[in-house]
Scaffold this active site. Structure first.
Site, PDB file in Angstrom:
ATOM      1  N   SER A  88       0.832  -1.195   0.000  1.00  0.00           N
ATOM      2  CA  SER A  88       0.000   0.000   0.000  1.00  0.00           C
ATOM      3  C   SER A  88       0.881   1.266   0.000  1.00  0.00           C
ATOM      4  O   SER A  88       1.644   1.469  -0.942  1.00  0.00           O
ATOM      5  CB  SER A  88      -0.961  -0.040   1.190  1.00  0.00           C
ATOM      6  OG  SER A  88      -1.920   0.986   1.101  1.00  0.00           O
ATOM      7  N   ASP A 142      -9.286   0.046  -7.276  1.00  0.00           N
ATOM      8  CA  ASP A 142      -8.703   0.698  -6.097  1.00  0.00           C
ATOM      9  C   ASP A 142      -9.267   2.106  -5.926  1.00  0.00           C
ATOM     10  O   ASP A 142      -9.172   2.939  -6.833  1.00  0.00           O
ATOM     11  CB  ASP A 142      -7.176   0.763  -6.245  1.00  0.00           C
ATOM     12  CG  ASP A 142      -6.479   1.197  -4.964  1.00  0.00           C
ATOM     13  OD1 ASP A 142      -7.121   1.818  -4.102  1.00  0.00           O
ATOM     14  OD2 ASP A 142      -5.277   0.898  -4.831  1.00  0.00           O
ATOM     15  N   HIS A 178      -8.464  -2.205  -3.501  1.00  0.00           N
ATOM     16  CA  HIS A 178      -7.090  -1.800  -3.182  1.00  0.00           C
ATOM     17  C   HIS A 178      -6.170  -3.008  -2.991  1.00  0.00           C
ATOM     18  O   HIS A 178      -6.488  -3.937  -2.264  1.00  0.00           O
ATOM     19  CB  HIS A 178      -7.109  -0.952  -1.904  1.00  0.00           C
ATOM     20  CG  HIS A 178      -5.767  -0.480  -1.457  1.00  0.00           C
ATOM     21  ND1 HIS A 178      -4.931   0.249  -2.265  1.00  0.00           N
ATOM     22  CD2 HIS A 178      -5.113  -0.641  -0.278  1.00  0.00           C
ATOM     23  CE1 HIS A 178      -3.827   0.540  -1.605  1.00  0.00           C
ATOM     24  NE2 HIS A 178      -3.901   0.002  -0.402  1.00  0.00           N
TER      25      HIS A 178
END
Length: 447
Positions: free
Chosen positions: A286, A383, A411
């Site tokens: 991330s 995402d 995501h």
């Protein structure tokens, strides 16, 4: 939430051609009850992000209490955190008694369960006094449990030798989890996949450096370490600037470069016999993916490969995007949490929205135009935390990269993205391709 069949169509912002319905408000922002029912209950029942090592039976009473209180955005973070402490303390006490009685398996599991409860108390980032206390207690519980694992995980303090002079970085340490495989014979006897383990080469074991994310720190991304150990691969889990205990200056885009140099120098100096410095791979999760993509360029000559999973590089800092994201996929106030992480504090979100892209974009600062090691960029098609357009942008500059957009996933594109990445690592490091063994370890108890 829009129906899945409508995702990726009819964009309401022309800069994001995949169409993210930026004016939507996802239901988990309406109340904690909606967050639990629509987003968190299922992963909690499976013990996966963000509930690593957690147990549904521990969280259900806490959830009922929070729902009864009617908590919702904007949260009072001390009030929110206070709801978790009673359960976490009882779990820790149960673990301590079990340890005294010699039941190390029970002690381990209860310490780790306590760490999971403290984690959600400080989630998504410790921004209040009680959340800071939860982070501290969560670390204590995690390392107490991790010390009782079959292959214990300990905290290592790496001297920040590249710290910026006359700054808070000076004389600081970078706390990491460093797990190096034991001898091949001892590993084979304890591993459930003994054929997967391997002896180090004459130069040592390969190393995977896991860069944590905005809210997932070294205490929880430790879940990945045992699987790599079974493959004869060392792992080092380290927090990115502005999160956890990273000493790097959150507001300085170049602070990460200094931190990675300190980490890599430490590995080369202190573990020269155990780790092969020509086989170091970085995997960023991330927001950590942003740093992994940066490191692929800034440290291209020291890395065999770099993986950016769900990481942005430019559009993630768009003011228009940041104006909308607090209503989208992230469980809490993403723009505010990012502002806090990037050094703008709890009251600097508006400045972050206006300044963040110019300051941190890897396109605008020229990073993407530089030399790059072998690099894989992966994300989910839908995402709505960091726009997948950033993945496409990363492919347009510098050395050609490898990429995968996971169709119709959110995501990071998990769990399919994990298979893509583990296959890539197995190929790069010449492992045995039994990557499913690794995935099977993620949702279970840490043995």
């Amino acid at each position: 939430m829009p129906h899945a069949s409508n995702m990726g169509k009819s964009p309401n912002d022309p800069r994001y051609p995949n169409g993210w319905h930026m004016n939507d408000r996802m239901p988990h922002h309406d109340s904690f009850e909606q967050l639990w029912e629509t987003k968190w209950k299922d992963p909690c029942s499976k013990g996966i992000y963000p509930f690593m090592f957690g147990s549904l039976e521990d969280f259900q009473p806490i959830v009922e209490h929070i729902i009864a209180k009617g908590l919702k955005e904007p949260y009072n973070w001390d009030e929110y955190a206070s709801c978790f402490f009673g359960t976490a303390e009882k779990l820790g006490q149960t673990a301590a008694v079990a340890l005294q009685e010699g039941d190390t398996d029970k002690a381990r599991d209860y310490y780790l369960r306590a760490s999971a409860v403290y984690r959600i108390a400080r989630f998504p980032a410790p921004r209040s006094p009680l959340q800071h206390q939860a982070w501290k207690k969560g670390k204590e519980m995690f390392y107490a449990g991790a010390n009782l694992m079959e292959h214990p995980i300990h905290e290592v303090l790496i001297p920040h030798t590249h710290a910026l002079a006359n700054s808070s970085e000076q004389k600081s340490f970078i706390p990491v989890n460093l797990l190096i495989p034991p001898s091949s014979s001892s590993l084979s006897s304890s591993s459930s996949s003994s054929s997967s383990s391997s002896s180090p080469s004459s130069s040592g074991y390969p190393l995977v450096i896991i860069m944590t994310g905005l809210d997932g720190y070294r205490t929880e991304l430790a879940v990945w370490q045992r699987g790599f150990l079974d493959k004869g691969v060392a792992t080092l889990v380290v927090e990115i600037p502005g999160t956890g205990d990273s000493p790097a200056l959150a507001s300085d885009p170049q602070s990460a470069d200094r931190q990675w140099s300190s980490v890599l120098d430490y590995v080369a100096k202190e573990h020269v016999q155990e780790i092969d410095s020509t086989k170091i791979v970085v995997w960023g999760f991330s927001t950590g993916g942003y740093y992994a993509l940066r490191a692929a360029h800034t440290h291209h000559d020291r890395l065999l490969g770099s993986i950016s999973l769900g990481g942005g590089c430019h559009h993630m800092f768009d003011e228009a995007w940041l104006e909308k994201v607090n209503n989208l996929e992230y469980p809490f106030d993403l723009a505010d949490t990012l502002a806090y992480k990037f050094g703008y504090g709890s009251d600097g979100v508006e400045r972050f929205k206006k300044e963040g892209q110019l300051k941190f974009s890897l396109l605008l600062d020229g990073t993407l135009m530089g030399k790059c090691c072998r690099c894989l960029v992966v994300n989910g098609e839908w995402d709505r935390i960091f726009p997948v357009e950033d993945l496409a942008l990363a492919l347009k500059w510098g050395r050609p990269k490898e990429a995968r957009i996971v169709r119709e996933k959110w995501h990071m594109g998990e769990p399919e993205s994990f298979v893509v990445i583990l296959r890539w690592i197995h190929e790069l490091l010449g492992l045995d391709w039994d990557y499913m063994h690794h995935l099977k370890l993620l949702g279970g108890k840490a043995k």
